[in-house]
Scaffold this active site. Sequence first.
Site, PDB file in Angstrom:
ATOM      1  N   HIS A  20       0.776  -1.210  -0.089  1.00 23.86           N
ATOM      2  CA  HIS A  20       0.032  -0.177   0.061  1.00 23.86           C
ATOM      3  C   HIS A  20       0.781   1.273   0.144  1.00 23.86           C
ATOM      4  O   HIS A  20       1.674   1.269   0.789  1.00 23.86           O
ATOM      5  CB  HIS A  20      -0.906   0.007   1.240  1.00 23.86           C
ATOM      6  CG  HIS A  20      -2.048   1.042   1.313  1.00 23.86           C
ATOM      7  ND1 HIS A  20      -2.355   1.790   2.325  1.00 23.86           N
ATOM      8  CD2 HIS A  20      -2.541   1.703   0.228  1.00 23.86           C
ATOM      9  CE1 HIS A  20      -3.182   2.686   2.091  1.00 23.86           C
ATOM     10  NE2 HIS A  20      -3.391   2.651   0.690  1.00 23.86           N
ATOM     11  N   ASP A  28       7.603   7.293 -20.966  1.00 29.33           N
ATOM     12  CA  ASP A  28       7.831   7.128 -22.455  1.00 29.33           C
ATOM     13  C   ASP A  28       9.495   6.991 -22.629  1.00 29.33           C
ATOM     14  O   ASP A  28      10.217   6.638 -21.596  1.00 29.33           O
ATOM     15  CB  ASP A  28       7.551   8.527 -22.624  1.00 29.33           C
ATOM     16  CG  ASP A  28       8.258   9.986 -22.418  1.00 29.33           C
ATOM     17  OD1 ASP A  28       9.441   9.506 -22.015  1.00 29.33           O
ATOM     18  OD2 ASP A  28       7.790  10.995 -22.448  1.00 29.33           O
ATOM     19  N   HIS A  98       7.095  18.883 -14.278  1.00 27.66           N
ATOM     20  CA  HIS A  98       8.182  17.739 -14.676  1.00 27.66           C
ATOM     21  C   HIS A  98       9.402  17.337 -13.987  1.00 27.66           C
ATOM     22  O   HIS A  98       9.726  16.304 -13.651  1.00 27.66           O
ATOM     23  CB  HIS A  98       8.331  17.721 -16.225  1.00 27.66           C
ATOM     24  CG  HIS A  98       8.905  16.722 -16.809  1.00 27.66           C
ATOM     25  ND1 HIS A  98       8.146  15.440 -16.898  1.00 27.66           N
ATOM     26  CD2 HIS A  98      10.086  16.433 -17.461  1.00 27.66           C
ATOM     27  CE1 HIS A  98       8.976  14.777 -17.690  1.00 27.66           C
ATOM     28  NE2 HIS A  98       9.953  15.240 -18.004  1.00 27.66           N
ATOM     29  N   TYR A 120       5.482  13.805 -22.374  1.00 27.31           N
ATOM     30  CA  TYR A 120       5.311  13.993 -20.963  1.00 27.31           C
ATOM     31  C   TYR A 120       4.073  12.611 -20.753  1.00 27.31           C
ATOM     32  O   TYR A 120       3.305  12.721 -19.823  1.00 27.31           O
ATOM     33  CB  TYR A 120       4.435  15.176 -20.845  1.00 27.31           C
ATOM     34  CG  TYR A 120       5.439  16.369 -20.646  1.00 27.31           C
ATOM     35  CD1 TYR A 120       6.328  16.505 -19.806  1.00 27.31           C
ATOM     36  CD2 TYR A 120       5.156  17.249 -21.872  1.00 27.31           C
ATOM     37  CE1 TYR A 120       7.248  17.587 -19.806  1.00 27.31           C
ATOM     38  CE2 TYR A 120       6.128  18.108 -21.891  1.00 27.31           C
ATOM     39  CZ  TYR A 120       7.159  18.374 -20.907  1.00 27.31           C
ATOM     40  OH  TYR A 120       7.992  19.465 -21.078  1.00 27.31           O
ATOM     41  N   ALA A 121       4.390  11.498 -21.667  1.00 27.66           N
ATOM     42  CA  ALA A 121       3.461  10.414 -21.450  1.00 27.66           C
ATOM     43  C   ALA A 121       4.220   9.640 -20.287  1.00 27.66           C
ATOM     44  O   ALA A 121       4.927   8.636 -20.755  1.00 27.66           O
ATOM     45  CB  ALA A 121       3.355   9.599 -22.745  1.00 27.66           C
ATOM     46  N   ASN A 122       3.919  10.050 -19.187  1.00 33.59           N
ATOM     47  CA  ASN A 122       4.595   9.448 -17.852  1.00 33.59           C
ATOM     48  C   ASN A 122       3.529   9.351 -16.822  1.00 33.59           C
ATOM     49  O   ASN A 122       2.778  10.354 -16.699  1.00 33.59           O
ATOM     50  CB  ASN A 122       5.883  10.118 -17.650  1.00 33.59           C
ATOM     51  CG  ASN A 122       6.970  10.403 -18.499  1.00 33.59           C
ATOM     52  OD1 ASN A 122       7.410   9.387 -19.148  1.00 33.59           O
ATOM     53  ND2 ASN A 122       7.200  11.697 -19.200  1.00 33.59           N
TER      54      ASN A 122
END
Length: 131
Positions: A20, A28, A98, A120-122
């Site tokens: 948890h 990316d 970022h 920014y595909a993170n």
Amino acid sequence: MKKGILLNGELSSVIAQMGHTDTLTIGDCGLPIRGGVRRVDLALVKGIPSFLETLEAVLTELCVERVILAEEIKTASPEMHQRILDRFPGIPVDYVPHEAFKQQTEHSRAVVRTGECTSYANIILVSGVTF
């Protein structure tokens, strides 16, 4: 953790060991992965596997209670941003600059590298519990 269809043994193992509030980052192909963080490198060529395909596979096994995104995704990649949000109805989303996002990845159980080339595909996934 919930067992689904994920075939990658290393990634499945990371998820199985998560507790948890532990975190898992999916990034990316350009996201830096610092030396002390476990790297699960799935990238084959540009675009394969995609960020969203990888996220979908991870979500078959991981219960997520919160997600963290770089605030820049809102303007740099609004379509990707929306597609991510569509996968987390009712789940809190935190946004950080970022640079702060990259620092937070250093505390993840692992960083999964995809072939994605969208800016920014993170995402940082915060593990929940299934009970």
